[in-house]
Motif scaffolding. Structure first.
Motif, PDB file in Angstrom:
ATOM      1  N   PHE A  95       0.838  -1.197   0.000  1.00 47.87           N
ATOM      2  CA  PHE A  95       0.000   0.000   0.000  1.00 47.87           C
ATOM      3  C   PHE A  95       0.875   1.250   0.000  1.00 47.87           C
ATOM      4  CE2 PHE A  95      -2.873   3.184   1.887  1.00 47.87           C
ATOM      5  CZ  PHE A  95      -3.945   3.056   1.007  1.00 47.87           C
ATOM      6  N   PHE A  96       1.996   1.192   0.717  1.00 43.18           N
ATOM      7  CA  PHE A  96       2.959   2.296   0.696  1.00 43.18           C
ATOM      8  C   PHE A  96       3.482   2.504  -0.724  1.00 43.18           C
ATOM      9  CE2 PHE A  96       7.614   3.352   1.252  1.00 43.18           C
ATOM     10  CZ  PHE A  96       7.421   4.707   1.459  1.00 43.18           C
ATOM     11  N   LEU A  97       3.854   1.423  -1.391  1.00 42.59           N
ATOM     12  CA  LEU A  97       4.289   1.498  -2.785  1.00 42.59           C
ATOM     13  C   LEU A  97       3.206   2.134  -3.651  1.00 42.59           C
ATOM     14  CD1 LEU A  97       5.924   0.660  -5.357  1.00 42.59           C
ATOM     15  CD2 LEU A  97       4.873  -1.592  -5.139  1.00 42.59           C
ATOM     16  N   ALA A  98       1.968   1.688  -3.476  1.00 45.46           N
ATOM     17  CA  ALA A  98       0.863   2.159  -4.315  1.00 45.46           C
ATOM     18  C   ALA A  98       0.547   3.633  -4.101  1.00 45.46           C
ATOM     19  CB  ALA A  98      -0.383   1.322  -4.035  1.00 45.46           C
ATOM     20  N   ALA A  99       0.808   4.157  -2.901  1.00 46.40           N
ATOM     21  CA  ALA A  99       0.452   5.537  -2.578  1.00 46.40           C
ATOM     22  C   ALA A  99       1.515   6.548  -2.998  1.00 46.40           C
ATOM     23  CB  ALA A  99       0.199   5.667  -1.074  1.00 46.40           C
ATOM     24  N   LEU A 100       2.659   6.080  -3.484  1.00 45.48           N
ATOM     25  CA  LEU A 100       3.771   6.970  -3.817  1.00 45.48           C
ATOM     26  C   LEU A 100       3.585   7.658  -5.172  1.00 45.48           C
ATOM     27  CD1 LEU A 100       6.800   4.773  -2.688  1.00 45.48           C
ATOM     28  CD2 LEU A 100       6.014   6.903  -1.623  1.00 45.48           C
ATOM     29  N   PRO A 101       4.269   8.798  -5.377  1.00 46.51           N
ATOM     30  CA  PRO A 101       4.218   9.468  -6.681  1.00 46.51           C
ATOM     31  C   PRO A 101       5.037   8.737  -7.736  1.00 46.51           C
ATOM     32  CG  PRO A 101       5.674  10.663  -5.182  1.00 46.51           C
ATOM     33  CD  PRO A 101       5.006   9.588  -4.370  1.00 46.51           C
ATOM     34  N   SER A 102       4.914   9.203  -8.964  1.00 47.34           N
ATOM     35  CA  SER A 102       5.664   8.620 -10.079  1.00 47.34           C
ATOM     36  C   SER A 102       7.106   9.118 -10.066  1.00 47.34           C
ATOM     37  CB  SER A 102       4.992   8.998 -11.402  1.00 47.34           C
ATOM     38  OG  SER A 102       5.673   8.468 -12.502  1.00 47.34           O
ATOM     39  N   THR A 103       7.946   8.444 -10.837  1.00 47.12           N
ATOM     40  CA  THR A 103       9.343   8.861 -10.953  1.00 47.12           C
ATOM     41  C   THR A 103       9.441  10.124 -11.813  1.00 47.12           C
ATOM     42  OG1 THR A 103       9.644   7.481 -12.896  1.00 47.12           O
ATOM     43  CG2 THR A 103      10.192   6.506 -10.785  1.00 47.12           C
ATOM     44  N   VAL A 104      10.593  10.766 -11.743  1.00 43.32           N
ATOM     45  CA  VAL A 104      10.820  11.963 -12.551  1.00 43.32           C
ATOM     46  C   VAL A 104      11.755  11.643 -13.710  1.00 43.32           C
ATOM     47  CG1 VAL A 104      11.654  14.336 -12.576  1.00 43.32           C
ATOM     48  CG2 VAL A 104      10.435  13.470 -10.568  1.00 43.32           C
ATOM     49  N   SER A 105      13.033  11.453 -13.415  1.00 41.96           N
ATOM     50  CA  SER A 105      14.032  11.319 -14.479  1.00 41.96           C
ATOM     51  C   SER A 105      13.796  10.109 -15.365  1.00 41.96           C
ATOM     52  CB  SER A 105      15.439  11.264 -13.876  1.00 41.96           C
ATOM     53  OG  SER A 105      15.541  10.205 -12.945  1.00 41.96           O
ATOM     54  N   SER A 106      13.570   8.941 -14.751  1.00 40.25           N
ATOM     55  CA  SER A 106      13.452   7.740 -15.580  1.00 40.25           C
ATOM     56  C   SER A 106      12.200   7.766 -16.455  1.00 40.25           C
ATOM     57  CB  SER A 106      13.455   6.477 -14.707  1.00 40.25           C
ATOM     58  OG  SER A 106      12.349   6.456 -13.838  1.00 40.25           O
ATOM     59  N   SER A 107      11.102   8.350 -15.947  1.00 42.98           N
ATOM     60  CA  SER A 107       9.893   8.455 -16.769  1.00 42.98           C
ATOM     61  C   SER A 107      10.151   9.301 -18.003  1.00 42.98           C
ATOM     62  CB  SER A 107       8.747   9.073 -15.950  1.00 42.98           C
ATOM     63  OG  SER A 107       8.272   8.192 -14.979  1.00 42.98           O
ATOM     64  N   VAL A 108      10.803  10.446 -17.803  1.00 43.82           N
ATOM     65  CA  VAL A 108      11.083  11.345 -18.923  1.00 43.82           C
ATOM     66  C   VAL A 108      12.036  10.682 -19.915  1.00 43.82           C
ATOM     67  CG1 VAL A 108      12.069  13.567 -19.594  1.00 43.82           C
ATOM     68  CG2 VAL A 108      10.669  13.398 -17.523  1.00 43.82           C
ATOM     69  N   VAL A 109      13.063  10.003 -19.410  1.00 40.58           N
ATOM     70  CA  VAL A 109      14.032   9.338 -20.291  1.00 40.58           C
ATOM     71  C   VAL A 109      13.346   8.253 -21.119  1.00 40.58           C
ATOM     72  CG1 VAL A 109      16.047   7.813 -20.329  1.00 40.58           C
ATOM     73  CG2 VAL A 109      16.053   9.842 -18.870  1.00 40.58           C
ATOM     74  N   MET A 110      12.529   7.421 -20.472  1.00 42.89           N
ATOM     75  CA  MET A 110      11.863   6.329 -21.190  1.00 42.89           C
ATOM     76  C   MET A 110      10.884   6.864 -22.236  1.00 42.89           C
ATOM     77  SD  MET A 110      13.325   3.735 -20.038  1.00 42.89           S
ATOM     78  CE  MET A 110      14.226   3.134 -18.610  1.00 42.89           C
ATOM     79  N   VAL A 111      10.144   7.912 -21.877  1.00 50.27           N
ATOM     80  CA  VAL A 111       9.205   8.510 -22.831  1.00 50.27           C
ATOM     81  C   VAL A 111       9.968   9.080 -24.024  1.00 50.27           C
ATOM     82  CG1 VAL A 111       7.580  10.419 -23.198  1.00 50.27           C
ATOM     83  CG2 VAL A 111       7.387   8.987 -21.158  1.00 50.27           C
ATOM     84  N   SER A 112      11.117   9.677 -23.760  1.00 49.71           N
ATOM     85  CA  SER A 112      11.941  10.224 -24.829  1.00 49.71           C
ATOM     86  C   SER A 112      12.443   9.121 -25.760  1.00 49.71           C
ATOM     87  CB  SER A 112      13.123  10.988 -24.232  1.00 49.71           C
ATOM     88  OG  SER A 112      13.976  11.473 -25.246  1.00 49.71           O
ATOM     89  N   ILE A 113      12.901   8.016 -25.181  1.00 51.31           N
ATOM     90  CA  ILE A 113      13.382   6.881 -25.990  1.00 51.31           C
ATOM     91  C   ILE A 113      12.266   6.347 -26.887  1.00 51.31           C
ATOM     92  CG2 ILE A 113      14.157   4.478 -25.894  1.00 51.31           C
ATOM     93  CD1 ILE A 113      15.728   5.212 -23.372  1.00 51.31           C
ATOM     94  N   ALA A 114      11.057   6.263 -26.322  1.00 51.13           N
ATOM     95  CA  ALA A 114       9.920   5.694 -27.049  1.00 51.13           C
ATOM     96  C   ALA A 114       9.246   6.695 -27.973  1.00 51.13           C
ATOM     97  CB  ALA A 114       8.896   5.148 -26.051  1.00 51.13           C
ATOM     98  N   LYS A 115       9.806   7.926 -28.080  1.00 49.25           N
ATOM     99  CA  LYS A 115       9.248   8.968 -28.939  1.00 49.25           C
ATOM    100  C   LYS A 115       7.847   9.371 -28.496  1.00 49.25           C
ATOM    101  CE  LYS A 115      12.878   8.670 -31.613  1.00 49.25           C
ATOM    102  NZ  LYS A 115      13.913   9.726 -31.630  1.00 49.25           N
ATOM    103  N   GLY A 116       7.650   9.451 -27.171  1.00 52.06           N
ATOM    104  CA  GLY A 116       6.371   9.881 -26.627  1.00 52.06           C
ATOM    105  C   GLY A 116       6.311  11.389 -26.459  1.00 52.06           C
ATOM    106  N   ASN A 117       5.316  11.844 -25.693  1.00 54.07           N
ATOM    107  CA  ASN A 117       5.095  13.268 -25.466  1.00 54.07           C
ATOM    108  C   ASN A 117       5.972  13.715 -24.295  1.00 54.07           C
ATOM    109  OD1 ASN A 117       4.093  15.835 -24.869  1.00 54.07           O
ATOM    110  ND2 ASN A 117       2.013  15.285 -25.466  1.00 54.07           N
ATOM    111  N   VAL A 118       7.176  14.169 -24.604  1.00 54.15           N
ATOM    112  CA  VAL A 118       8.154  14.497 -23.557  1.00 54.15           C
ATOM    113  C   VAL A 118       7.719  15.671 -22.682  1.00 54.15           C
ATOM    114  CG1 VAL A 118      10.533  15.206 -23.109  1.00 54.15           C
ATOM    115  CG2 VAL A 118      10.061  13.488 -24.862  1.00 54.15           C
ATOM    116  N   PRO A 119       7.224  16.795 -23.233  1.00 42.98           N
ATOM    117  CA  PRO A 119       6.769  17.888 -22.359  1.00 42.98           C
ATOM    118  C   PRO A 119       5.689  17.446 -21.372  1.00 42.98           C
ATOM    119  CG  PRO A 119       6.986  18.681 -24.604  1.00 42.98           C
ATOM    120  CD  PRO A 119       7.164  17.190 -24.663  1.00 42.98           C
TER     121      PRO A 119
END
Length: 323
Positions: free
Chosen positions: A103-127
């Motif tokens: 439940f502690f895991l589930a209540a936490l926010p999302s990552t910052v750097s790794s999310s942006v990096v992965m989205v960039s690699i996958a050609k997603g919406n980086v902004p």
């Protein structure tokens, strides 16, 4: 593109090993020395984060509100509700600790750097990824303690106020100071971004070491079996695949997002932040001998999400190049 070995995951395992064999460091000066180091370190992490935070990218990302709503609801509502649904089946203390760690895991926010990096690699919406990853941590300062207060005793000796003040003091205030000084130091922060990333990881390792050293010293890990660890691994995989699957169906078939927005929703909405988890855990589980148990699913989830999302991001990248 080749998969890269994540040395930070190995460093986490080494930190746990050191906590097991050498837990004495956490007892030095009754733990005040290590506590002071991690407090200063956490404040600096978020001060540097404020220096690097792009207001322009955040403003641009505000336009796509449907995507933001999906990501934040997945992070702070869907995740906790899925784990909360299993609460009625808890029958003993071991199961209670197991459930609370998830439940502690589930209540936490999302990552910052790794999310942006992965989205960039996958050609997603980086902004949009930058916006969601950035705002998620700030929302988590308010929402995560609220979720956890339902099952942790925050109602004595103003503990709830202490938790919030600690998070504001070590996260919100340093971020604001970083933003205020950004015009003067942003060049320095960009120049030494790699060193600052290593500093962030070092502070997280100290928090992980401290939590596990406390747990090993108290003997809490002697109460769990090997099957407990197997269940944690399996539950982490099931939780990730369930969240990812729900988001995939929702964004592709129900909301009919574009590929770029779908990638962003999948990657940002299915991830959890080890950085924020380490910091939040300092206050939520202060002097709690089971802190190591509560961090365990988070660290396994961190490793699994990096591995699997990297594979998926590379597949999206190759598909985009082929198109």
């Amino acid at each position: 593109m080749k998969l890269k070995f994540d040395s930070f995951i190995m460093a986490l395992l080494i930190a746990i090993g050191l906590a097991y064999f050498f837990p004495q460091a956490v007892l030095f000066q009754d733990g005040q020395f290590l506590e002071a180091i991690t407090t200063v370190g956490v404040s600096l992490i978020f001060f540097f984060y404020g220096l690097k935070l792009s207001i322009t990218d955040i403003k641009y990302g505000l336009k796509n509100w449907k995507l933001h709503v999906v990501v934040q609801l997945a992070t702070f509502t869907l995740f906790p509700l899925l784990v909360l649904a299993l609460k009625p089946f808890i029958t003993d203390v071991v199961q209670e600790n197991f459930w609370l760690s998830f439940f502690f895991l589930a209540a936490l926010p999302s990552t910052v750097s790794s999310s942006v990096v992965m989205v960039s690699i996958a050609k997603g919406n980086v902004p949009a990824a930058i916006f969601n990853a950035s705002i998620s941590g700030l929302i988590g300062v308010i929402v995560t303690p609220l979720w956890m207060s339902l099952f942790l005793d925050f109602h004595t000796e103003n503990v709830f106020d202490d938790v919030y003040w600690g998070l504001i003091r070590e996260i919100i205030i340093p971020v604001i100071l970083g933003l205020l000084l950004q015009r003067y130091w942003v060049g320095w922060a960009s120049k030494y971004s790699r060193q600052l990333a290593q500093f962030d990881k070092t502070v997280i390792l100290l928090i992980v070491y401290s939590s596990f050293a406390d747990s090993f010293s108290s003997g809490v890990f002697r109460t769990i079996s090997r099957s407990y660890l197997i269940y944690v691994f399996v539950a982490v995989i099931v939780l990730f695949l369930l969240i990812y699957g729900i988001l995939y169906v929702l964004t592709k078939y129900v909301l009919k997002f574009s590929i770029r927005d779908q990638v962003t929703a999948l990657f940002c909405g299915s991830k959890k932040s080890l950085t924020h988890g380490s910091v939040f855990g300092k206050f939520l589980f202060f002097n709690n001998p089971s802190a190591g148990l509560y961090f365990l699913p988070l660290m396994i989830y961190h490793a699994f999400q990096i591995f699997l999302v990297t594979v998926i991001a590379q597949r999206y990248h190759r598909r985009k190049e082929a198109d």
